[in-house]
Structures are given as C-alpha cells and as structure tokens.
Design a protein around this motif. Structure first.
Motif, mmCIF file in Angstrom:
data_model
loop_
_atom_site.group_PDB
_atom_site.id
_atom_site.type_symbol
_atom_site.label_atom_id
_atom_site.label_comp_id
_atom_site.label_asym_id
_atom_site.label_seq_id
_atom_site.Cartn_x
_atom_site.Cartn_y
_atom_site.Cartn_z
ATOM 1 N N UNK A 1 0.812 -1.217 0.000
ATOM 2 C CA UNK A 1 0.000 0.000 0.000
ATOM 3 C C UNK A 1 0.849 1.272 0.000
ATOM 4 N N UNK A 2 0.670 2.101 -1.015
ATOM 5 C CA UNK A 2 1.382 3.371 -1.090
ATOM 6 C C UNK A 2 2.869 3.261 -1.315
ATOM 7 N N UNK A 3 3.373 2.108 -1.707
ATOM 8 C CA UNK A 3 4.817 1.903 -1.804
ATOM 9 C C UNK A 3 5.413 2.558 -3.047
ATOM 10 N N UNK A 4 4.678 2.598 -4.136
ATOM 11 C CA UNK A 4 5.226 3.133 -5.367
ATOM 12 C C UNK A 4 6.204 2.165 -6.022
ATOM 13 N N UNK A 5 6.747 2.581 -7.157
ATOM 14 C CA UNK A 5 7.745 1.793 -7.876
ATOM 15 C C UNK A 5 9.116 2.437 -7.693
#
Length: 541
Positions: free
Chosen positions: A368-372
């Motif tokens: 969740x909400x980690x991004x790439x």
C-alpha cells in the motif's frame, strides 16, 4: 449456498432425475409453483416500482438484493385487478412458466400465455404442461399471429430462455424481450433473465431487465457478475427439490459467502470471541511495509485497519523521511524506519531491514502506497523468499509482481494472498481489464490454482479463490465503498485476521466479508453515501 454453471446445473438435473428417481415433472411443478408464489408476493406489495420487500433492505447495496425464500401462500388478497402476460419459450424454462401460469390463475390473477413459437413446437415436459394449460382453458396467443396489448397488463413473467441459451436471442424471442423491456411493467424472470449468459454474466442484445429473478435450485454464476447482476434485479433463490448435497459432485465448489458458509464450510468463528486470558501477544503481530512521503495515507490506513481487525500489535515499516510526518497519527502503531531515498521513497536497500523486522512478526503485508523504484522486482523476490510467515501483497507490490518472473523464485512454504482490483489483475495476467470483468469468477479461479495463491479479486461481489479450486463470492458491501484507500483497509483487515491465527482462505474470505459489512454500516451513517471515505470503514468496523 452453492453457485453453479449452466453445465453443472444440467448435471444436477440429470442426477436428481436419473440417480435419485425424482421425476422431471415434479421438479418443473415445484419450479413453477415457486415462481408463482414470488409473483403473488410481488402483487401483494403496494409499490411495484421497487420490488424489494423488507427482508431485502439490510442496506441499499448489492448484497441486499438476495434472499432465500420459504413457501408463500398461493392466494392473492388484494382489490387490485392483476393481469399478467406469461412469455413462454419452447424449452423447460417455458414449461416452468406454464406451471406458474396455472397457479397464478388459481390465485385469481388473469393470465395470458404468449408463445414465442407455435405451441406444437414444445416437447417433453414442456409439451405436457402446454396440454394441461390448454385443458384448463388458459388464454393463449402465438406471438406475431394475434395482437398483443402489453399496456393492458400489470406484469410480465419471462419464461423464454433458460440457462441453456448461449447466443443472442433472435426472431420472436428478441422481439418479445425488447417489447417487455419497453413496456415499463414489472418483469419476473424464471431462473435467469432471457438473454443473460448464465456463466459469465454478460448480456446479449436484447436482454430482459427484470424486477425480480426467481433463481431455481442454485444461484447461477452469471447472476453474480455484472452486467448480468444488474439485469437480474432482486434475486430470490427457491428450492425445487434438488438436494444441495449433490452440488459438490457437479464440479468446482463455488459458494455464495454467507455467515453460514463462513462457519460451516470454512470453520470460522464469526463471533470473534476473545479469551479472558488474552493479551496483545495472543493476537499476533503484523508488519506492514508501505507508504511514501507522497502516499503516506495508504500505509496508515492499512496499519490502522489491521489493528481494528483485532490483531495485538502492528509495526508499520516506512522510509526514514516519512517518519516525522506520521508520528502520532495513530499512537497505537509501532513505527520502524527502513532507510530509503531522501525524497521519502523506497529503494532496493530497504529489503534487508524489512526481512529483519519480519523475522519476529507473524504476518508481512507489502504494497500500500509503496510506489515503484529501481530494483523493485529483485527487492520483492528477496521478501518473497526470505519471509517465513504468511505474505499479503497489494497495490504496488502486485504491479511489481506483474513484471517479475516469480515462478522462477524459490517456492514459499507459507501462504501468499494477493488482493488485486481488476486493473491489477489484468496486469498480472497481461490482458485487458475488460477481459477480466467479462468472467471474473473463472479468471480468479484459474489464476489461484495455476500459481498456488489465495486470490482476492476486488469489486462488486469480490471473488476469493483458493489454490485448491474453491471460490467464495462475497455478499456484503456498498457502492459507497468506491473510494480511494478502501482497498488498503481491506489489506489491513486480512493481515490482522491472519495474525490472529486464521489460515489464508479463512482470513481472506472473512476479511472481505467484514470489510463489506463495515462499508455498509459506514454508508448508513452518512447522509449522503457518496461522502464515505476509507477511514469511515475502519471506524465502522
């Protein structure tokens, strides 16, 4: 409650008739009587523009459209004159409609039979019911031969096409369906709306738009998948004498997820009782890896939801730069810095700290909400292979997984739960989102079995598929839950239940059910359901 395909339903019919010796005519009689009872119940309600009785109205949500009904009286105590058209196809669906017409006539409702094809084209049990109806003197017309004044009638029974129809309606069938839809009259469909694919829920052109669908014996898959679910209206499941004990013999077990299924099939203690001797260590510890400086809310929502689901402890692993911004936002959480970039994003070096933290936690949830970030596929491989407990992957963890050749990774001894929405599922499979939505149940079932994961395909009637081939279709939820962060809340709930000792399938199914139930409560607490936000779901849990 079992959910079946058209082919499974045919197998169950054959087994009941040939194996148990229950005559086909008896099943048809039961089916027609059940349909008539539901039409009579509809007529007894004053407002026919909303066919939902009180027992439907848990909330204004999709799950509230379903009920399992017992017997109703075949008498109509009303001063209103009721005149119903019964649209009769040449198959067994038409036979069911003919039986219903007899019972409606006996109840005092004026019925007119409308044959889509000449009556002599009917065969088998349907032909026998045709003869009984004729002997009783029920008025009948053949579509196209006589004038048909739909406006003079108060309702329409659709008994044109059943589960065996696989292509778009043509000829008289198509014309009758179109005319029924244009009429504005309440339409009750026998088993499924004519023109609906019983397996996929796709609707042909044209397709009946029913007020009520009286589903016979078992729910059909197509009634639980859109757009078919929308065409079915309010769905009533009625027994016709086919024993439910036969259903497991017909193929893969698909269940409509109810509290009874949670208890009796999955063995979940739905009371969620706490031990008098319990403490925070009793109820497990979740590690949630997620959030960035720009998307801190996702990690916070998932972490708070895990706590609200009842686990004893939650540690939120987050980039160092994010920490000062979230201190105190949820004082019940433990926060753990894992490094990361100066802009508050993750990097490949953070894997070592996440693995160290996971060694002393019961469950690891990622995404969740980690991004790439650069090196993220190798990062996820290390988490996949290095964590020892159950692993929950959501959001960006799924997008990373979609680009990784994870079948080459070391096989995990502990379960994996994936929680994609349709877009993420499409990326996992490398196909279009529309293709996912065209047959959600089968897509989820196939993926879970092929890759050995528990899959939660989110959306209306969320699908939970197991590595063993079982599927559970959720009954709870509200349209108001279509808001950013609701999926992060679900990830937290499932992780929190896992930490308390539920197995992967139990946690996924019960988590989805509870998440939807909380969304219903939260929606009811708002004057305008569109005002619901993800945090409301947590507070309504």
């Amino acid at each position: 409650m079992y959910v079946v395909t058209a082919e499974q339903m045919r197998q169950l019919d054959r087994e009941t008739i040939e194996g148990l010796g229950i005559p086909a005519m008896a099943l048809m009689e039961n089916a027609g009587r059940a349909i008539a009872e539901e039409i009579i119940a509809l007529c007894k309600r004053k407002d026919q523009t909303d066919a939902r009785p009180a027992e439907f109205a848990r909330t204004a949500d999709a799950a509230g459209r379903f009920r399992v009904s017992g017997d109703a009286s075949l008498t109509l105590d009303t001063s209103a004159a009721e005149r119903w058209l019964v649209l009769v196809g040449k198959g067994n669906n038409g036979g069911d409609g003919l039986v219903a017409a007899r019972h409606l006539s006996e109840a005092g409702i004026a019925v007119t039979l409308v044959y889509a094809t000449p009556p002599e084209s009917l065969t088998g049990e349907a032909a026998l019911q045709r003869d009984v109806a004729a002997a009783m003197g029920l008025p009948a017309v053949v579509y196209g031969r006589e004038n048909l004044d739909i406006a003079a009638h108060s309702g329409i029974l659709d008994a044109l096409l059943g589960t065996g129809a696989a292509s778009a309606p043509r000829g008289a069938y198509a014309e009758l369906i179109a005319a029924a839809n244009r009429s504005g009259k309440p339409i009750v469909s026998a088993d499924i709306p004519s023109g609906l694919d019983a397996d996929t829920g796709q609707t042909h052109e044209p397709c009946i738009h029913a007020s009520v669908t009286v589903c016979l014996a078992f729910l059909k898959r197509g009634l639980l998948q859109y757009p078919g679910a929308g065409a079915a209206g309010h769905i009533v499941v009625r027994s016709i004498g086919i024993p439910s004990s036969l259903a497991p013999k017909a193929g893969p077990a698909v269940y409509w997820l109810t509290p009874a299924v949670l208890r009796n099939v999955l063995g979940v203690d739905t009371s969620r009782q706490r031990s008098p001797e319990g403490h925070k260590g009793t109820y497990g510890h979740v590690l949630l890896a997620g959030g960035t400086l720009r998307m801190s809310g996702a990690g916070l929502l998932a972490s708070r939801a895990a706590l609200r689901a009842g686990c004893g402890l939650v540690t939120w692993a987050l980039p160092n730069r994010l920490l000062p911004h979230v201190i105190g936002s949820a004082p019940e959480l433990m926060l753990a810095e894992v490094g990361g970039e100066e802009d508050g994003t993750w990097n490949s070096d953070t894997a070592a700290e996440v693995l160290r933290l996971s060694a002393s936690r019961d469950v690891t949830a990622v995404g969740p909400g980690m991004g790439r970030f650069e090196g993220d596929t190798e990062w996820l491989r290390r988490i996949w292979e290095g964590t020892k407990g159950p692993l929950v992957l959501d959001a960006d963890a799924l997008n990373i997984l979609a680009e990784a050749d994870y079948l080459l990774w070391a096989r995990r001894s502990q379960p994996v739960i994936l929680t994609p929405h349709p877009g993420e599922m499409a990326r996992l499979l490398g196909i279009a989102t529309t293709e996912i939505q065209q047959n959600r149940i089968q897509q989820a079932m196939d993926y879970a079995q092929e890759f050995g994961v528990t899959l939660v395909l989110k959306g209306t009637h969320t699908v939970i598929a197991t590595p063993e081939g079982k599927v559970f279709i959720n009954t709870t939820g509200s349209p108001a839950m279509g808001t950013g962060g609701a999926g992060d809340v679900l990830t937290g709930i499932i992780s929190g239940l896992l930490a308390q000792g539920l197995n992967a399938v139990q946690a996924a199914a019960f988590g989805v059910y509870l998440h939807g139930l909380a969304g219903e409560r939260a929606s009811l607490q708002r004057h305008d359901p569109s005002a619901l936000i993800a945090g409301d779901i947590i507070e309504a849990f």
